[in-house]
Design a protein around this motif. Sequence first.
Motif, PDB file in Angstrom:
ATOM      1  N   THR A  59       0.601  -1.338   0.099  1.00 30.32           N
ATOM      2  CA  THR A  59      -0.173   0.096   0.247  1.00 30.32           C
ATOM      3  C   THR A  59       0.806   0.888  -0.121  1.00 30.32           C
ATOM      4  OG1 THR A  59      -1.708  -1.104   1.211  1.00 30.32           O
ATOM      5  CG2 THR A  59      -1.842   1.357   1.296  1.00 30.32           C
ATOM      6  N   VAL A  60       2.023   1.324   0.883  1.00 29.02           N
ATOM      7  CA  VAL A  60       2.727   2.382   0.960  1.00 29.02           C
ATOM      8  C   VAL A  60       3.314   2.666  -0.183  1.00 29.02           C
ATOM      9  CG1 VAL A  60       4.673   3.308   2.334  1.00 29.02           C
ATOM     10  CG2 VAL A  60       2.813   2.271   3.524  1.00 29.02           C
ATOM     11  N   VAL A  61       4.029   1.555  -1.136  1.00 33.60           N
ATOM     12  CA  VAL A  61       4.804   1.891  -1.979  1.00 33.60           C
ATOM     13  C   VAL A  61       3.952   2.223  -3.227  1.00 33.60           C
ATOM     14  CG1 VAL A  61       6.392   0.747  -3.747  1.00 33.60           C
ATOM     15  CG2 VAL A  61       6.793   0.382  -1.046  1.00 33.60           C
ATOM     16  N   MET A  62       2.833   1.436  -3.432  1.00 29.97           N
ATOM     17  CA  MET A  62       2.122   1.544  -4.639  1.00 29.97           C
ATOM     18  C   MET A  62       1.252   2.989  -4.725  1.00 29.97           C
ATOM     19  SD  MET A  62       3.259  -1.039  -6.320  1.00 29.97           S
ATOM     20  CE  MET A  62       2.253  -0.836  -7.835  1.00 29.97           C
ATOM     21  N   VAL A  63       0.639   3.172  -3.700  1.00 29.28           N
ATOM     22  CA  VAL A  63       0.200   4.345  -3.704  1.00 29.28           C
ATOM     23  C   VAL A  63       0.833   5.686  -3.802  1.00 29.28           C
ATOM     24  CG1 VAL A  63      -1.156   5.905  -1.963  1.00 29.28           C
ATOM     25  CG2 VAL A  63      -1.775   3.508  -2.220  1.00 29.28           C
ATOM     26  N   ALA A  64       2.036   5.665  -2.932  1.00 30.04           N
ATOM     27  CA  ALA A  64       3.198   6.801  -3.331  1.00 30.04           C
ATOM     28  C   ALA A  64       3.710   6.787  -4.738  1.00 30.04           C
ATOM     29  CB  ALA A  64       4.273   6.678  -2.113  1.00 30.04           C
ATOM     30  N   LEU A  65       3.910   5.750  -5.264  1.00 31.92           N
ATOM     31  CA  LEU A  65       4.444   5.816  -6.628  1.00 31.92           C
ATOM     32  C   LEU A  65       3.451   6.313  -7.585  1.00 31.92           C
ATOM     33  CD1 LEU A  65       6.666   2.696  -7.082  1.00 31.92           C
ATOM     34  CD2 LEU A  65       7.562   5.088  -6.537  1.00 31.92           C
ATOM     35  N   ALA A  66       2.042   5.841  -7.350  1.00 33.54           N
ATOM     36  CA  ALA A  66       0.829   6.217  -8.167  1.00 33.54           C
ATOM     37  C   ALA A  66       0.601   7.657  -8.051  1.00 33.54           C
ATOM     38  CB  ALA A  66      -0.274   5.212  -8.088  1.00 33.54           C
ATOM     39  N   ALA A  67       0.665   8.099  -6.672  1.00 36.29           N
ATOM     40  CA  ALA A  67       0.265   9.477  -6.493  1.00 36.29           C
ATOM     41  C   ALA A  67       1.320  10.654  -7.167  1.00 36.29           C
ATOM     42  CB  ALA A  67       0.457   9.738  -4.913  1.00 36.29           C
ATOM     43  N   ALA A  69       3.424   9.750  -9.787  1.00 37.89           N
ATOM     44  CA  ALA A  69       3.163   9.717 -11.171  1.00 37.89           C
ATOM     45  C   ALA A  69       2.036  10.557 -11.568  1.00 37.89           C
ATOM     46  CB  ALA A  69       3.070   8.601 -11.760  1.00 37.89           C
ATOM     47  N   LEU A  70       1.017  10.531 -10.982  1.00 36.23           N
ATOM     48  CA  LEU A  70      -0.262  11.396 -11.150  1.00 36.23           C
ATOM     49  C   LEU A  70       0.032  12.940 -11.162  1.00 36.23           C
ATOM     50  CD1 LEU A  70      -3.330  11.622 -12.035  1.00 36.23           C
ATOM     51  CD2 LEU A  70      -3.841  11.393  -9.721  1.00 36.23           C
ATOM     52  N   PHE A  72       2.904  14.451 -11.472  1.00 38.47           N
ATOM     53  CA  PHE A  72       3.789  14.881 -12.421  1.00 38.47           C
ATOM     54  C   PHE A  72       3.046  15.113 -13.919  1.00 38.47           C
ATOM     55  CE2 PHE A  72       7.153  14.395  -9.634  1.00 38.47           C
ATOM     56  CZ  PHE A  72       8.054  15.442  -9.896  1.00 38.47           C
ATOM     57  N   LEU A  73       2.033  14.103 -13.929  1.00 37.40           N
ATOM     58  CA  LEU A  73       1.073  13.980 -15.225  1.00 37.40           C
ATOM     59  C   LEU A  73       0.245  15.182 -15.285  1.00 37.40           C
ATOM     60  CD1 LEU A  73       0.253  10.278 -15.493  1.00 37.40           C
ATOM     61  CD2 LEU A  73       1.934  11.748 -17.122  1.00 37.40           C
ATOM     62  N   MET A  74      -0.036  15.830 -14.156  1.00 38.10           N
ATOM     63  CA  MET A  74      -0.995  16.868 -14.014  1.00 38.10           C
ATOM     64  C   MET A  74       0.016  18.184 -14.237  1.00 38.10           C
ATOM     65  SD  MET A  74      -4.186  15.848 -11.883  1.00 38.10           S
ATOM     66  CE  MET A  74      -3.203  15.764 -10.299  1.00 38.10           C
ATOM     67  N   GLY A  75       0.968  18.050 -13.113  1.00 39.81           N
ATOM     68  CA  GLY A  75       1.426  19.528 -12.780  1.00 39.81           C
ATOM     69  C   GLY A  75       2.390  19.979 -13.839  1.00 39.81           C
ATOM     70  N   THR A  76       3.446  19.017 -14.573  1.00 38.37           N
ATOM     71  CA  THR A  76       4.079  19.352 -15.713  1.00 38.37           C
ATOM     72  C   THR A  76       3.360  20.017 -16.726  1.00 38.37           C
ATOM     73  OG1 THR A  76       5.673  17.697 -14.815  1.00 38.37           O
ATOM     74  CG2 THR A  76       6.138  18.477 -16.904  1.00 38.37           C
ATOM     75  N   PRO A  77       2.578  19.520 -17.376  1.00 45.33           N
ATOM     76  CA  PRO A  77       1.692  20.130 -18.428  1.00 45.33           C
ATOM     77  C   PRO A  77       1.150  21.610 -17.938  1.00 45.33           C
ATOM     78  CG  PRO A  77       1.214  17.776 -18.666  1.00 45.33           C
ATOM     79  CD  PRO A  77       1.826  18.239 -17.242  1.00 45.33           C
ATOM     80  N   GLY A 184      12.910  12.858  -6.784  1.00 43.14           N
ATOM     81  CA  GLY A 184      12.928  12.079  -5.533  1.00 43.14           C
ATOM     82  C   GLY A 184      12.400  12.877  -4.482  1.00 43.14           C
ATOM     83  N   VAL A 185      12.313  14.051  -4.303  1.00 46.60           N
ATOM     84  CA  VAL A 185      11.739  14.969  -3.307  1.00 46.60           C
ATOM     85  C   VAL A 185      10.285  14.624  -3.218  1.00 46.60           C
ATOM     86  CG1 VAL A 185      11.431  16.996  -2.122  1.00 46.60           C
ATOM     87  CG2 VAL A 185      13.536  16.659  -3.189  1.00 46.60           C
ATOM     88  N   ARG A 186       9.625  14.547  -4.221  1.00 44.32           N
ATOM     89  CA  ARG A 186       8.210  14.378  -4.365  1.00 44.32           C
ATOM     90  C   ARG A 186       7.699  12.670  -4.060  1.00 44.32           C
ATOM     91  NH1 ARG A 186       7.147  18.970  -3.296  1.00 44.32           N
ATOM     92  NH2 ARG A 186       8.614  20.054  -4.627  1.00 44.32           N
ATOM     93  N   VAL A 187       8.619  11.676  -4.289  1.00 43.87           N
ATOM     94  CA  VAL A 187       8.417  10.400  -3.999  1.00 43.87           C
ATOM     95  C   VAL A 187       8.333  10.309  -2.664  1.00 43.87           C
ATOM     96  CG1 VAL A 187       9.015   8.132  -4.046  1.00 43.87           C
ATOM     97  CG2 VAL A 187       8.898   9.636  -6.140  1.00 43.87           C
ATOM     98  N   VAL A 188       9.462  10.877  -1.945  1.00 45.77           N
ATOM     99  CA  VAL A 188       9.611  10.806  -0.351  1.00 45.77           C
ATOM    100  C   VAL A 188       8.305  11.613   0.178  1.00 45.77           C
ATOM    101  CG1 VAL A 188      11.004  11.696   1.431  1.00 45.77           C
ATOM    102  CG2 VAL A 188      12.047  10.553  -0.409  1.00 45.77           C
ATOM    103  N   GLY A 189       8.016  12.771  -0.190  1.00 47.36           N
ATOM    104  CA  GLY A 189       6.878  13.633   0.366  1.00 47.36           C
ATOM    105  C   GLY A 189       5.655  12.754   0.391  1.00 47.36           C
TER     106      GLY A 189
END
Length: 258
Positions: A59-67, A69-70, A72-77, A184-189
Amino acid sequence: MRWGLGGVLLCVPLLIALAGPWFAGEPVPRGASFGSGSFLGTDFVGRDVWRQVLLGGRTVVMVALAATALTFLMGTPLGLLTAMTRRRWLDELLMRPLDLLLAIPSLLMLILLAAVAPPGPLTLVAVVALIGLPEVARISRAAALEIAARPAMEAMRLQGESWWRRAFGYVGRSMLRTLLADLGVRVVGAIYLVATASFLGVGVSPDADDWAVMVDRNRTGMFLQPWGVLVPALLIVALSVGLNLLFDGTRRSRGEAT
């Protein structure tokens, strides 16, 4: 050396989180609370702590990675669009609401959003992604503004290059190093927010197979059976520190290569 240490620290919790459920086996009969009858003892309701450790990282790993990714997919564009637009009103329309979100403490926003949304991993992914969106959008915008002001951009415009090619082909590609440094900072956050949400019981059930829930629920028996708290807590710390060291080593390698 730093990259190697980061890789070791990262691989241990990742392997346990991803492969652990395959080796957890069937549940065994519950024993006494905070007992010592198994490898790491039992938890607050008599479950095998080692089995809970094997089940609790996904739960911790998959939710953090998915969040992440989402986010950056929203914020970068979004940051790229506001930096490239020549319409001041569009920049203000998109960025000012994000500034308001940025002013709200992340923990408060996490509790408020999770309170009005149905519990579950998807809700946690959406909430954590929304919390990280303002910062990613601002960083992307700041990086894109500097690149968009270069003479090469004006030359591409005079040559008749399309907006999409200039925005994503040149500016977006030139932003990759900045985004990688921030990743890296975002994933840790995100790991911190997911673990905090689980610790507080936000978005997850109070007896879920989750490392942060284990820390919360087993802390009352810390002096009777410490492994139910220490092992999941150390795995979360190793995951965060390993990610930071790994991304720091990657940035140093890219910097030396250039």
